[in-house]
Design a protein around this motif. Sequence first.
Motif, mmCIF file in Angstrom:
data_model
loop_
_atom_site.group_PDB
_atom_site.id
_atom_site.type_symbol
_atom_site.label_atom_id
_atom_site.label_comp_id
_atom_site.label_asym_id
_atom_site.label_seq_id
_atom_site.Cartn_x
_atom_site.Cartn_y
_atom_site.Cartn_z
ATOM 1 N N UNK A 193 -43.314 -46.745 94.367
ATOM 2 C CA UNK A 193 -42.086 -47.501 94.099
ATOM 3 C C UNK A 193 -41.625 -48.309 95.317
ATOM 4 N N UNK A 194 -41.861 -47.793 96.510
ATOM 5 C CA UNK A 194 -41.432 -48.527 97.710
ATOM 6 C C UNK A 194 -42.264 -49.789 97.927
ATOM 7 N N UNK A 195 -43.449 -49.836 97.307
ATOM 8 C CA UNK A 195 -44.327 -51.001 97.507
ATOM 9 C C UNK A 195 -44.141 -52.060 96.419
ATOM 10 N N UNK A 196 -43.513 -51.660 95.303
ATOM 11 C CA UNK A 196 -43.435 -52.596 94.162
ATOM 12 C C UNK A 196 -42.709 -53.904 94.473
ATOM 13 N N UNK A 197 -41.679 -53.894 95.348
ATOM 14 C CA UNK A 197 -41.045 -55.178 95.658
ATOM 15 C C UNK A 197 -42.035 -56.185 96.259
ATOM 16 N N UNK A 198 -43.151 -55.693 96.802
ATOM 17 C CA UNK A 198 -44.128 -56.594 97.425
ATOM 18 C C UNK A 198 -45.137 -57.158 96.435
ATOM 19 N N UNK A 199 -45.158 -56.601 95.226
ATOM 20 C CA UNK A 199 -46.100 -57.112 94.214
ATOM 21 C C UNK A 199 -45.948 -58.616 94.051
ATOM 22 N N UNK A 200 -44.716 -59.047 94.203
ATOM 23 C CA UNK A 200 -44.419 -60.445 93.888
ATOM 24 C C UNK A 200 -45.068 -61.421 94.877
ATOM 25 N N UNK A 201 -45.634 -60.871 95.940
ATOM 26 C CA UNK A 201 -46.360 -61.735 96.889
ATOM 27 C C UNK A 201 -47.761 -62.083 96.421
ATOM 28 N N UNK A 202 -48.197 -61.453 95.344
ATOM 29 C CA UNK A 202 -49.625 -61.561 94.996
ATOM 30 C C UNK A 202 -49.897 -62.326 93.696
ATOM 31 N N UNK A 203 -48.870 -62.882 93.083
ATOM 32 C CA UNK A 203 -49.047 -63.469 91.746
ATOM 33 C C UNK A 203 -49.769 -64.807 91.727
ATOM 34 N N UNK A 204 -49.656 -65.518 92.846
ATOM 35 C CA UNK A 204 -50.161 -66.888 92.895
ATOM 36 C C UNK A 204 -51.610 -66.991 92.409
ATOM 37 N N UNK A 205 -51.862 -67.934 91.520
ATOM 38 C CA UNK A 205 -53.219 -68.271 91.069
ATOM 39 C C UNK A 205 -53.975 -67.145 90.382
ATOM 40 N N UNK A 206 -53.252 -66.202 89.818
ATOM 41 C CA UNK A 206 -53.921 -65.097 89.123
ATOM 42 C C UNK A 206 -54.507 -65.589 87.801
ATOM 43 N N UNK A 207 -55.761 -65.265 87.558
ATOM 44 C CA UNK A 207 -56.392 -65.609 86.284
ATOM 45 C C UNK A 207 -56.223 -64.480 85.276
ATOM 46 N N UNK A 208 -56.258 -63.253 85.803
ATOM 47 C CA UNK A 208 -56.238 -62.116 84.899
ATOM 48 C C UNK A 208 -55.403 -60.993 85.508
ATOM 49 N N UNK A 209 -54.424 -60.533 84.767
ATOM 50 C CA UNK A 209 -53.630 -59.396 85.233
ATOM 51 C C UNK A 209 -54.156 -58.146 84.531
ATOM 52 N N UNK A 210 -54.555 -57.163 85.320
ATOM 53 C CA UNK A 210 -55.006 -55.898 84.732
ATOM 54 C C UNK A 210 -53.932 -54.856 85.029
ATOM 55 N N UNK A 211 -53.349 -54.330 83.957
ATOM 56 C CA UNK A 211 -52.278 -53.344 84.113
ATOM 57 C C UNK A 211 -52.856 -51.975 83.789
ATOM 58 N N UNK A 212 -52.722 -51.037 84.728
ATOM 59 C CA UNK A 212 -53.352 -49.723 84.532
ATOM 60 C C UNK A 212 -52.292 -48.676 84.191
ATOM 61 N N UNK A 213 -52.570 -47.917 83.129
ATOM 62 C CA UNK A 213 -51.674 -46.847 82.664
ATOM 63 C C UNK A 213 -52.460 -45.534 82.720
ATOM 64 N N UNK A 214 -51.809 -44.488 83.210
ATOM 65 C CA UNK A 214 -52.445 -43.161 83.284
ATOM 66 C C UNK A 214 -52.134 -42.406 81.988
ATOM 67 N N UNK A 215 -53.156 -42.174 81.156
ATOM 68 C CA UNK A 215 -52.884 -41.515 79.865
ATOM 69 C C UNK A 215 -52.617 -40.019 80.025
#
Length: 188
Positions: free
Chosen positions: A71-93
């Motif tokens: 959670x402390x790192x999530x605010x930094x996610x927004x630095x990585x969006x540029x030019x993304x072709x594919x977003x892979x979202x991982x969920x732990x079942x």
Amino acid sequence: MGLLSIIRKQKLKDKEIRVLLLGLDNSGKTTIVKSLLNEDVKEVSPTMGFNINTLSYQEFTLNIWDIGGQSTLRPFWFNYFERTDSLVWVVDVSAISRLRESFQEFEKVLQEDRLVGCNLLILLNKIDIMPADKTLDGIVSDVVEELHLKEITNHCWKVLPVSAYTGQNLQQGVDWVVEEVKKRLYIL
Ligand SMILES: Nc1nc2c(ncn2[C@@H]2O[C@H](COP(=O)(O)OP(=O)(O)OP(=O)(O)O)[C@@H](O)[C@H]2O)c(=O)[nH]1
Ligand SMILES: [Mg+2]
């Protein structure tokens, strides 16, 4: 054709695909990458920043950005969006109790303008340790419902149950990402 589309199309001509791997901490993002690279999947530790790995597939080079999900790192996610072709979202079942938290983060990410038009692959990881009272189909429909996937109209999306430990379905995920990106070469 918008500027973003032109940039994306040029990058595809260069045969590079940028994949952004996100999801809650402990969902298995780094392990998935290790499995794809045939590295030891038992040797992982929480990602405190990000890792970039390169995977060659057909004539393409996939640059996979694996970002720490604490959670402390999530605010930094927004630095990585540029030019993304594919977003892979991982969920732990195996952590179904965290599905709501996953949805809340997912919803925030999807509001990002820079991700408009990218493909969306939702990996339901750790199916090797799925809760005994759940079926695979049941988990897929829980996630489709919980993440409100049917309401998503501006991204192509797919849900795939996988296991980073056994490697099950991971290749299918890569196939889908590449095929969807290739389609764009012809429709933009
Ligand atoms: N049983 C099982 N365990 C897995 C699987 N994938 C990952 N794990 C375990 O889940 C834990 C978290 O894996 P990571 O790959 O570090 O998770 P992450 O999403 O990268 O976590 P952060 O870097 O903190 O965001 C580790 O103990 C892994 O061994 C899987 O498919 N099956
Ligand atoms: Mg990690």
